[in-house]
Motif scaffolding. Structure first.
Motif, short mmCIF file in Angstrom:
data_model
loop_
_atom_site.label_atom_id
_atom_site.label_comp_id
_atom_site.label_asym_id
_atom_site.label_seq_id
_atom_site.Cartn_x
_atom_site.Cartn_y
_atom_site.Cartn_z
N ALA A 318 0.83 -1.20 0.00
CA ALA A 318 0.00 0.00 0.00
C ALA A 318 0.86 1.25 0.00
CB ALA A 318 -0.93 -0.01 1.21
N ARG A 319 1.94 1.24 0.78
CA ARG A 319 2.83 2.39 0.85
C ARG A 319 3.54 2.61 -0.48
NH1 ARG A 319 3.53 7.33 2.38
NH2 ARG A 319 5.66 7.89 3.00
N ARG A 320 4.02 1.55 -1.09
CA ARG A 320 4.67 1.66 -2.39
C ARG A 320 3.71 2.23 -3.43
NH1 ARG A 320 6.60 -4.10 -3.89
NH2 ARG A 320 6.92 -3.05 -5.88
N PHE A 321 2.49 1.73 -3.43
CA PHE A 321 1.49 2.21 -4.38
C PHE A 321 1.22 3.70 -4.20
CE2 PHE A 321 -2.97 3.20 -5.32
CZ PHE A 321 -3.02 2.85 -6.66
N ASP A 322 1.02 4.11 -2.96
CA ASP A 322 0.72 5.52 -2.70
C ASP A 322 1.87 6.43 -3.10
OD1 ASP A 322 -1.84 5.13 -1.77
OD2 ASP A 322 -1.26 4.97 0.34
N LEU A 323 3.09 6.00 -2.83
CA LEU A 323 4.24 6.83 -3.16
C LEU A 323 4.38 7.04 -4.67
CD1 LEU A 323 6.96 5.51 -0.67
CD2 LEU A 323 5.93 7.80 -0.70
N VAL A 324 4.27 5.97 -5.43
CA VAL A 324 4.44 6.12 -6.87
C VAL A 324 3.23 6.82 -7.48
CG1 VAL A 324 3.48 3.86 -7.53
CG2 VAL A 324 5.21 4.94 -8.99
N ARG A 325 2.05 6.57 -6.95
CA ARG A 325 0.85 7.24 -7.46
C ARG A 325 0.97 8.76 -7.29
NH1 ARG A 325 -3.28 9.48 -5.36
NH2 ARG A 325 -2.77 8.81 -3.25
N GLN A 326 1.39 9.17 -6.10
CA GLN A 326 1.54 10.60 -5.84
C GLN A 326 2.65 11.22 -6.69
OE1 GLN A 326 2.04 10.95 -1.59
NE2 GLN A 326 0.11 9.89 -1.16
#
Length: 355
Positions: A318-326
């Motif tokens: 979830a953290r990886r997804f949020d970081l790259v999404r942002q």
């Protein structure tokens, strides 16, 4: 069941579904794998007499409450497909039967037209591809999905599509004008960019590069596109999350979502068989990570947990997804669609209004 040497199919067996009274059992007849010929399993099509076409759900995990599935079973044959266990309701195997014994709804467009005309119908986004892919190979010949979209276009009804097929670009001529009025968007699912892995894991779906090309064409036509990094398979494809999102954003995607592998009912055995045959060196590690996501089990069906799992590994994804999404400026929500344009079109012979 012993492995099936099958050209262009992901399933390694065709075991009985969970509702069947009789079960198939394997036995050793003395032949080894090298003696087994590679066979071609043909696809069979059966027309289904449906009474309704809109399926309803009240799942808190889904962003829609109604969907349309023109087909049952899916020739794409993705080994991880969460829809596979639904074939057991038909008395068929979620294994090879799911990929080869397909059902289609020839009256889908007419049924939809009738349902949208019912008094008191309340308009919300309808989802195409919530269960099986509406653009699987047989759609090229049958055209049921296109006929359904044409009905939605006539009613100015909002539509979202989920697919992993470049065939969706065939319908840009309908989807682009709908998107211009805020009535259409498309989600393209990409599980891996590894061509060899995709060929093994989702044998009859469009190649990863073709799906990126679909994003590019849809986006260029003004149709909002989100990328579904789904499902992420820990130890097998999860390391590609950032790259998939970067490539999709570069092709024009404006949003993204992800989910993790779900192994409900018969799917857990089918996936294990595939791992043993296609990824034997990773099989034990992959299943260990899957269980870490699912509280020590193969699957966790609880609402709020079943899509992404829980625990340290789930938190990391979830953290990886949020970081790259942002970083890429991608939205984590589907584009809002307009429900205020809905109109019931006149039919031939209808009395015209005086106003």
């Amino acid at each position: 069941m012993p492995p099936i040497a099958s050209k262009g199919r992901a399933s390694q067996s065709n075991a009985s579904g969970r509702f069947e009274g009789l079960a198939r059992e394997s036995f050793d007849d003395g032949w080894c794998d090298e003696d087994m010929p590679v066979v071609r399993h043909e696809t069979t099509l059966t027309a289904e007499k449906a009474h309704t076409i809109l399926s309803r759900n009240d799942s808190p995990d889904l962003a829609f409450d109604r969907s349309i599935n023109p087909y049952r079973g899916c020739e794409h044959g993705c080994i991880y497909c969460f829809a596979r266990p639904s074939h057991a309701y038909l008395g068929l195997s979620p294994g090879l039967d799911f990929e080869t014994k397909l059902f289609f709804k020839p009256d889908a467009a007419a049924l939809l037209d009738a349902e949208l005309r019912r008094p008191g119908y309340r308009v919300e986004r309808v989802q195409l591809g919530a269960n099986t892919d509406p653009y699987q190979p047989i759609e090229r010949r049958l055209g049921i999905t296109r006929a359904v979209i044409e009905v939605l276009q006539r009613f100015n009804h909002p539509l979202a599509i989920t697919t992993k097929s470049v065939l969706v670009t065939r319908d840009i001529d309908i989807l682009a004008p709908m998107a211009e009025r805020g009535l259409a968007m498309v989600a393209v699912s990409i599980t891996t960019l590894d061509r060899r892995l995709a060929r093994s894991m989702e044998p009859r779906a469009s190649t990863p590069e073709r799906r990126l090309d679909a994003i590019r064409q849809l986006s260029a036509a003004g149709i909002p596109v989100v990328v579904g990094v789904s499902p992420m398979i820990p130890g097998l494809s999860d390391h590609e999350m950032e790259t998939i999102m970067e490539r999709a954003a570069g092709a024009g995607a404006t949003g993204a979502y992800y989910s993790t592998l779900r192994l409900s009912h018969e799917l857990k055995d089918l996936f294990r068989e595939w791992l043993a045959a296609e990824q034997p060196g990773r099989a034990t590690h992959v299943m260990s990570l899957v269980r870490q996501l699912r509280g020590g089990r193969d699957n966790d069906p609880r609402f709020g947990k079943r899509m992404t799992g829980e625990g340290p590994l789930a938190d990391l994804l979830a953290r990886r997804f949020d970081l790259v999404r942002q970083r890429l400026g991608l939205s984590d929500r589907f584009p809002a669609l307009d429900t205020g344009l809905f109109r019931i079109p006149a039919r031939s012979g209808d009395q015209l209004s005086l106003l």
